[in-house]
Design an enzyme around this catalytic site. Structure first.
Site, PDB file in Angstrom:
ATOM      1  N   GLY A  36       0.776  -1.236   0.000  1.00 10.33           N
ATOM      2  CA  GLY A  36       0.000   0.000   0.000  1.00 10.33           C
ATOM      3  C   GLY A  36       0.808   1.287   0.000  1.00 10.33           C
ATOM      4  O   GLY A  36       0.352   2.301   0.503  1.00 10.33           O
ATOM      5  N   THR A  37       2.014   1.272  -0.607  1.00  9.58           N
ATOM      6  CA  THR A  37       2.761   2.544  -0.653  1.00  9.58           C
ATOM      7  C   THR A  37       2.057   3.552  -1.558  1.00  9.58           C
ATOM      8  O   THR A  37       2.131   4.758  -1.310  1.00  9.58           O
ATOM      9  CB  THR A  37       4.226   2.365  -1.112  1.00  9.58           C
ATOM     10  OG1 THR A  37       4.255   1.913  -2.462  1.00  9.58           O
ATOM     11  CG2 THR A  37       4.959   1.378  -0.216  1.00  9.58           C
TER      12      THR A  37
ATOM     13  N   MET B  79      -4.055  -6.650  -7.155  1.00 15.91           N
ATOM     14  CA  MET B  79      -3.487  -7.698  -7.995  1.00 15.91           C
ATOM     15  C   MET B  79      -4.515  -8.710  -8.473  1.00 15.91           C
ATOM     16  O   MET B  79      -4.274  -9.916  -8.424  1.00 15.91           O
ATOM     17  CB  MET B  79      -2.369  -8.416  -7.227  1.00 15.91           C
ATOM     18  CG  MET B  79      -1.251  -7.498  -6.791  1.00 15.91           C
ATOM     19  SD  MET B  79      -0.477  -6.637  -8.161  1.00 15.91           S
ATOM     20  CE  MET B  79       0.924  -5.901  -7.312  1.00 15.91           C
TER      21      MET B  79
ATOM     22  N   LEU C 105     -10.156  -7.398 -13.189  1.00 20.75           N
ATOM     23  CA  LEU C 105     -11.609  -7.232 -13.116  1.00 20.75           C
ATOM     24  C   LEU C 105     -12.196  -7.449 -14.504  1.00 20.75           C
ATOM     25  O   LEU C 105     -11.644  -6.976 -15.497  1.00 20.75           O
ATOM     26  CB  LEU C 105     -11.934  -5.824 -12.611  1.00 20.75           C
ATOM     27  CG  LEU C 105     -11.463  -5.550 -11.181  1.00 20.75           C
ATOM     28  CD1 LEU C 105     -11.443  -4.053 -10.885  1.00 20.75           C
ATOM     29  CD2 LEU C 105     -12.348  -6.289 -10.174  1.00 20.75           C
TER      30      LEU C 105
ATOM     31  N   HIS D 218       0.240   1.376 -13.200  1.00 19.56           N
ATOM     32  CA  HIS D 218       1.017   0.228 -13.674  1.00 19.56           C
ATOM     33  C   HIS D 218       2.495   0.627 -13.739  1.00 19.56           C
ATOM     34  O   HIS D 218       2.816   1.703 -14.254  1.00 19.56           O
ATOM     35  CB  HIS D 218       0.521  -0.228 -15.055  1.00 19.56           C
ATOM     36  CG  HIS D 218       1.260  -1.427 -15.538  1.00 19.56           C
ATOM     37  ND1 HIS D 218       1.003  -2.706 -15.063  1.00 19.56           N
ATOM     38  CD2 HIS D 218       2.291  -1.551 -16.407  1.00 19.56           C
ATOM     39  CE1 HIS D 218       1.841  -3.552 -15.624  1.00 19.56           C
ATOM     40  NE2 HIS D 218       2.626  -2.878 -16.445  1.00 19.56           N
TER      41      HIS D 218
HETATM   42  C1  GAR Z   1       3.204  -0.939  -7.474  1.00 21.57           C
HETATM   43  O1  GAR Z   1       4.468  -0.893  -8.060  1.00 21.57           O
HETATM   44  C2  GAR Z   1       2.142  -0.923  -8.554  1.00 21.57           C
HETATM   45  O2  GAR Z   1       2.454  -0.105  -9.641  1.00 21.57           O
HETATM   46  C3  GAR Z   1       2.136  -2.369  -8.969  1.00 21.57           C
HETATM   47  O3  GAR Z   1       2.284  -3.088  -7.763  1.00 21.57           O
HETATM   48  C4  GAR Z   1       2.973  -2.294  -6.799  1.00 21.57           C
HETATM   49  C5  GAR Z   1       2.126  -2.168  -5.552  1.00 21.57           C
HETATM   50  O4  GAR Z   1       2.819  -1.538  -4.526  1.00 21.57           O
HETATM   51  N1  GAR Z   1       0.926  -2.714  -9.675  1.00 21.57           N
HETATM   52  C6  GAR Z   1       0.870  -3.594 -10.655  1.00 21.57           C
HETATM   53  O5  GAR Z   1       1.812  -4.258 -11.002  1.00 21.57           O
HETATM   54  C7  GAR Z   1      -0.497  -3.739 -11.301  1.00 21.57           C
HETATM   55  N2  GAR Z   1      -0.409  -4.480 -12.517  1.00 21.57           N
HETATM   56  P1  GAR Z   1       2.067  -0.857  -3.298  1.00 21.57           P
HETATM   57  O6  GAR Z   1       1.119  -1.893  -2.683  1.00 21.57           O
HETATM   58  O7  GAR Z   1       3.180  -0.508  -2.346  1.00 21.57           O
HETATM   59  O8  GAR Z   1       1.330   0.357  -3.796  1.00 21.57           O
END
Ligand code: GAR
Length: 200
Positions: A12-13, A91, A94, A110
């Site tokens: 969740g950053t 992740m 939908l 993304h």
């Molecule tokens: C982030 O890098 C986001 O861009 C990626 O997962 C990470 C989640 O980090 N998303 C994807 O790859 C979607 N296809 P977070 O939970 O720290 O925000």
């Protein structure tokens, strides 16, 4: 103000960047009023609680099917009066059943420059591993609207980030987050909410 839900699966950053942007005023046309996780115990839920934001956890395996999961998700969003949905490290893909309910109202971040390294199977560190394997010298992040095509909706914003010698997927992921994702996502959420308030 526009009522925003943030959908998460992990650390969740990006959610934190949205919470911080709300506190600093960068995000002022919308309010994060709900965080939904599809995994139990995601640290993102802790971040939401610390910020005083309502949380819900919806597990696909408890719903029994993708359709039931999406139905439950839509019910929860409706019950909170949600107008904009931000996928921030969410992740799961939908289907059109869900995305068609919210045209140009779902945003996703993304971690690459779409159309590179995107679509089904490209998520999290895998995206950065693929960029390193290919040998590209520039990568980045993309915020786009979500439709029925994985990572295929209209692009809202992109930012390039350099790949440096010695990068690992983890080092690159961190640089893309710091230099692109955490800046781009709150700005894009503000842009979309502001344009909705402006009647678009
Ligand atoms: C982030 O890098 C986001 O861009 C990626 O997962 C990470 C989640 O980090 N998303 C994807 O790859 C979607 N296809 P977070 O939970 O720290 O925000």
């Amino acid at each position: 103000m526009i009522n925003i839900a943030v959908l998460v699966s992990g650390g969740g950053t990006n959610l934190q960047a949205l919470i911080d942007a709300q506190a600093s005023g960068i995000l002022h046309s919308g309010k994060i009023s709900l965080v939904v996780s599809n995994t139990a115990g995601a640290y993102a839920l802790e971040r939401a609680r610390k910020a005083g934001i309502a949380t819900e956890t919806i597990l696909k395996k408890e719903c029994g099917s993708q359709a039931a999961f999406e139905e439950k998700l839509a019910q929860v969003l409706d019950s909170h009066g949600i107008q904009v949905i931000v996928l921030a490290g969410f992740m799961t893909i939908l289907t059109e059943n869900f995305t068609a309910r919210y045209p140009r109202r779902i945003l996703n971040i993304h971690p690459s420059l779409i159309p590179s390294f995107c679509g089904e199977g490209f998520y999290g560190l895998r995206v950065h591993q693929a960029a390193l394997d290919y040998g590209v010298k520039v990568t980045g992040a993309t915020v786009h609207f979500v439709n029925e095509i994985p990572d295929g909706g209209e692009i809202i914003a992109q930012k390039a980030v350099e790949i440096l010698p010695g990068d690992t997927p983890e080092i690159l992921q961190r640089r893309v987050m710091e230099q692109a994702e955490w800046i781009l996502l709150p700005q894009a959420a503000e842009t979309v909410c502001a344009s909705m308030l402006g009647g678009e």
